[in-house]
Design a protein around this motif. Sequence first.
Motif, PDB file in Angstrom:
ATOM      1  N   ALA A  10       7.658  84.965 -11.975  1.00  0.00           N
ATOM      2  CA  ALA A  10       8.661  85.223 -10.942  1.00  0.00           C
ATOM      3  C   ALA A  10      10.047  85.378 -11.543  1.00  0.00           C
ATOM      4  O   ALA A  10      10.837  86.222 -11.115  1.00  0.00           O
ATOM      5  N   ARG A  11      10.337  84.580 -12.556  1.00  0.00           N
ATOM      6  CA  ARG A  11      11.662  84.671 -13.190  1.00  0.00           C
ATOM      7  C   ARG A  11      11.863  86.036 -13.841  1.00  0.00           C
ATOM      8  O   ARG A  11      12.955  86.593 -13.814  1.00  0.00           O
ATOM      9  N   LEU A  12      10.806  86.582 -14.452  1.00  0.00           N
ATOM     10  CA  LEU A  12      10.934  87.906 -15.060  1.00  0.00           C
ATOM     11  C   LEU A  12      11.231  88.959 -14.001  1.00  0.00           C
ATOM     12  O   LEU A  12      12.061  89.847 -14.196  1.00  0.00           O
ATOM     13  N   PHE A  13      10.546  88.890 -12.860  1.00  0.00           N
ATOM     14  CA  PHE A  13      10.800  89.861 -11.798  1.00  0.00           C
ATOM     15  C   PHE A  13      12.212  89.722 -11.260  1.00  0.00           C
ATOM     16  O   PHE A  13      12.930  90.713 -11.080  1.00  0.00           O
ATOM     17  N   ILE A  14      12.647  88.491 -11.014  1.00  0.00           N
ATOM     18  CA  ILE A  14      13.999  88.261 -10.496  1.00  0.00           C
ATOM     19  C   ILE A  14      15.042  88.735 -11.496  1.00  0.00           C
ATOM     20  O   ILE A  14      16.080  89.284 -11.123  1.00  0.00           O
ATOM     21  N   THR A 170      -3.528  88.736 -11.251  1.00  0.00           N
ATOM     22  CA  THR A 170      -2.648  89.897 -11.161  1.00  0.00           C
ATOM     23  C   THR A 170      -1.427  89.540 -10.331  1.00  0.00           C
ATOM     24  O   THR A 170      -1.552  88.991  -9.233  1.00  0.00           O
ATOM     25  N   TYR A 171      -0.247  89.874 -10.857  1.00  0.00           N
ATOM     26  CA  TYR A 171       1.016  89.691 -10.157  1.00  0.00           C
ATOM     27  C   TYR A 171       1.672  91.053  -9.950  1.00  0.00           C
ATOM     28  O   TYR A 171       1.709  91.871 -10.866  1.00  0.00           O
ATOM     29  N   LEU A 172       2.173  91.284  -8.751  1.00  0.00           N
ATOM     30  CA  LEU A 172       2.889  92.518  -8.432  1.00  0.00           C
ATOM     31  C   LEU A 172       4.243  92.150  -7.836  1.00  0.00           C
ATOM     32  O   LEU A 172       4.309  91.415  -6.853  1.00  0.00           O
ATOM     33  N   ASP A 173       5.298  92.650  -8.448  1.00  0.00           N
ATOM     34  CA  ASP A 173       6.670  92.410  -7.974  1.00  0.00           C
ATOM     35  C   ASP A 173       6.945  90.919  -7.781  1.00  0.00           C
ATOM     36  O   ASP A 173       7.557  90.491  -6.790  1.00  0.00           O
ATOM     37  N   GLY A 174       6.450  90.112  -8.730  1.00  0.00           N
ATOM     38  CA  GLY A 174       6.744  88.690  -8.752  1.00  0.00           C
ATOM     39  C   GLY A 174       5.823  87.801  -7.952  1.00  0.00           C
ATOM     40  O   GLY A 174       5.964  86.578  -7.993  1.00  0.00           O
ATOM     41  N   SER A 175       4.848  88.391  -7.237  1.00  0.00           N
ATOM     42  CA  SER A 175       3.944  87.586  -6.400  1.00  0.00           C
ATOM     43  C   SER A 175       2.491  87.800  -6.823  1.00  0.00           C
ATOM     44  O   SER A 175       2.092  88.914  -7.174  1.00  0.00           O
ATOM     45  N   GLN A 176       1.702  86.735  -6.767  1.00  0.00           N
ATOM     46  CA  GLN A 176       0.279  86.848  -7.073  1.00  0.00           C
ATOM     47  C   GLN A 176      -0.428  87.636  -5.974  1.00  0.00           C
ATOM     48  O   GLN A 176      -0.298  87.332  -4.790  1.00  0.00           O
ATOM     49  N   ILE A 177      -1.202  88.659  -6.374  1.00  0.00           N
ATOM     50  CA  ILE A 177      -1.939  89.447  -5.385  1.00  0.00           C
ATOM     51  C   ILE A 177      -3.448  89.369  -5.588  1.00  0.00           C
ATOM     52  O   ILE A 177      -4.209  89.804  -4.723  1.00  0.00           O
ATOM     53  N   ASP A 178      -3.885  88.796  -6.723  1.00  0.00           N
ATOM     54  CA  ASP A 178      -5.324  88.725  -6.968  1.00  0.00           C
ATOM     55  C   ASP A 178      -5.589  87.689  -8.046  1.00  0.00           C
ATOM     56  O   ASP A 178      -4.796  87.536  -8.979  1.00  0.00           O
ATOM     57  N   GLN A 179      -6.709  86.972  -7.914  1.00  0.00           N
ATOM     58  CA  GLN A 179      -7.168  86.069  -8.964  1.00  0.00           C
ATOM     59  C   GLN A 179      -8.683  86.028  -8.939  1.00  0.00           C
ATOM     60  O   GLN A 179      -9.295  85.855  -7.881  1.00  0.00           O
ATOM     61  N   ARG A 180      -9.286  86.181 -10.115  1.00  0.00           N
ATOM     62  CA  ARG A 180     -10.738  86.200 -10.218  1.00  0.00           C
ATOM     63  C   ARG A 180     -11.181  85.298 -11.365  1.00  0.00           C
ATOM     64  O   ARG A 180     -10.489  85.153 -12.363  1.00  0.00           O
ATOM     65  N   ALA A 214       3.595  92.541 -24.228  1.00  0.00           N
ATOM     66  CA  ALA A 214       2.304  91.882 -24.435  1.00  0.00           C
ATOM     67  C   ALA A 214       2.543  90.472 -24.953  1.00  0.00           C
ATOM     68  O   ALA A 214       3.451  90.239 -25.759  1.00  0.00           O
ATOM     69  N   TRP A 215       1.729  89.549 -24.474  1.00  0.00           N
ATOM     70  CA  TRP A 215       1.800  88.150 -24.890  1.00  0.00           C
ATOM     71  C   TRP A 215       0.439  87.692 -25.404  1.00  0.00           C
ATOM     72  O   TRP A 215      -0.599  88.111 -24.879  1.00  0.00           O
ATOM     73  N   GLY A 216       0.440  86.796 -26.372  1.00  0.00           N
ATOM     74  CA  GLY A 216      -0.807  86.231 -26.873  1.00  0.00           C
ATOM     75  C   GLY A 216      -1.152  84.944 -26.158  1.00  0.00           C
ATOM     76  O   GLY A 216      -1.644  83.998 -26.770  1.00  0.00           O
ATOM     77  N   ARG A 217      -0.898  84.912 -24.868  1.00  0.00           N
ATOM     78  CA  ARG A 217      -1.191  83.745 -24.032  1.00  0.00           C
ATOM     79  C   ARG A 217      -1.196  84.196 -22.582  1.00  0.00           C
ATOM     80  O   ARG A 217      -0.775  85.294 -22.264  1.00  0.00           O
ATOM     81  N   GLY A 218      -1.677  83.337 -21.719  1.00  0.00           N
ATOM     82  CA  GLY A 218      -1.547  83.615 -20.300  1.00  0.00           C
ATOM     83  C   GLY A 218      -0.121  83.371 -19.848  1.00  0.00           C
ATOM     84  O   GLY A 218       0.642  82.665 -20.497  1.00  0.00           O
ATOM     85  N   LEU A 219       0.251  83.982 -18.735  1.00  0.00           N
ATOM     86  CA  LEU A 219       1.574  83.770 -18.143  1.00  0.00           C
ATOM     87  C   LEU A 219       1.419  83.101 -16.789  1.00  0.00           C
ATOM     88  O   LEU A 219       0.451  83.338 -16.081  1.00  0.00           O
ATOM     89  N   SER A 220       2.425  82.339 -16.437  1.00  0.00           N
ATOM     90  CA  SER A 220       2.450  81.731 -15.101  1.00  0.00           C
ATOM     91  C   SER A 220       3.253  82.603 -14.157  1.00  0.00           C
ATOM     92  O   SER A 220       4.033  83.443 -14.577  1.00  0.00           O
ATOM     93  N   ALA A 221       3.078  82.391 -12.871  1.00  0.00           N
ATOM     94  CA  ALA A 221       3.857  83.137 -11.891  1.00  0.00           C
ATOM     95  C   ALA A 221       5.340  82.855 -12.055  1.00  0.00           C
ATOM     96  O   ALA A 221       6.185  83.708 -11.818  1.00  0.00           O
ATOM     97  N   ALA A 222       5.691  81.663 -12.492  1.00  0.00           N
ATOM     98  CA  ALA A 222       7.113  81.324 -12.668  1.00  0.00           C
ATOM     99  C   ALA A 222       7.753  82.162 -13.761  1.00  0.00           C
ATOM    100  O   ALA A 222       8.923  82.495 -13.698  1.00  0.00           O
ATOM    101  N   GLU A 223       6.995  82.467 -14.813  1.00  0.00           N
ATOM    102  CA  GLU A 223       7.544  83.303 -15.874  1.00  0.00           C
ATOM    103  C   GLU A 223       7.734  84.728 -15.390  1.00  0.00           C
ATOM    104  O   GLU A 223       8.616  85.416 -15.887  1.00  0.00           O
TER     105      GLU A 223
END
Length: 223
Positions: A10-14, A170-180, A214-223
Motif C-alpha cells: 500500500a505504501r508503494l501505491f500511495i 495479487t494487489y491492484l492499485d494498493g488493494s488485495q484482489i486475489d489470493q490463492r 522484482a524482489w527476492g521475497r514476498g511483499l506485504s500489502a503495506a509495502e
Amino acid sequence: DRALTPMEIARLFIAGDGRSYGAAVIATNPLAYLRLGEASGTVAVDASGNAHTGAYIGSPTLGVTGALSGDSDTAVTFNGSTQEVYVADVLSTPIAISIGVWFKTTYSAAIQRILSFQDTAYFFFGTTGTTLRIGSSLDSILGAVGPNINDGGWHFVVLTRDSARALVTTYLDGSQIDQRTGTPGGYTWTGGLIIGVAAGNTQYFNGSLDEPTAWGRGLSAAE
C-alpha cells in the motif's frame, strides 16, 4: 526471506505521487528496479544497485509521460508485436518472489504478458481481455483475476508469493484482489526478468509500462 506485507505494498501505491516513490521502492530492497526513464539508447538502468541492467529490444518508444504525478521520470510504450525489455540473471534459486509494475493499456483483443520470470517454469502477470491474468507454475495457478483494467489509465499491480505459507497474492492499485494457495517451497531456476512479452516471443504487450521491479521475497500489502 519473507513476504512483503499488505502495508508495504500500500505504501508503494500511495507513494505513486512520484515525490517519494523511488525512495520507497529502494527501501524494500529490490533485486532489480528499472525506472525506464531513458530518453534514448538500448540500455535500461537498474536503480536497485544490483547491476541488473535491462536491454531494450525492438526499439520501444522511450520518453513518454510516466505513471508518477510530480515526477519527471518517463515511461516506455510497447507496440504489441516486436518490443520488450529483458533483464538477465535476476533470480537464483529464490525462496519467495514478487514482481510489480505500473501499466496502462486499452488493448483487449488477445492475451498480453506484462511482467514475468520464466524459463521452463513461470511466474507472471499480464492481461486477458479486459482483466488481469496471473500464473505460477510451481503452484499450478493460471487464470484471470480482478476488475476491468484496460481503461487507458495507469494501474499499479504486484504479484507476490510467500513460499512458507504457499500463498500467491495479487494487489491492484494498493488493494488485495486475489489470493490463492499453492505448493509450499521455492522455485529453483536461475531466470531473467522479462518485460512486455512472454518467453518465446509471444503475448507481446500493447501499452505503456513504468517502474518494473522484482524482489527476492514476498511483499506485504503495506509495502
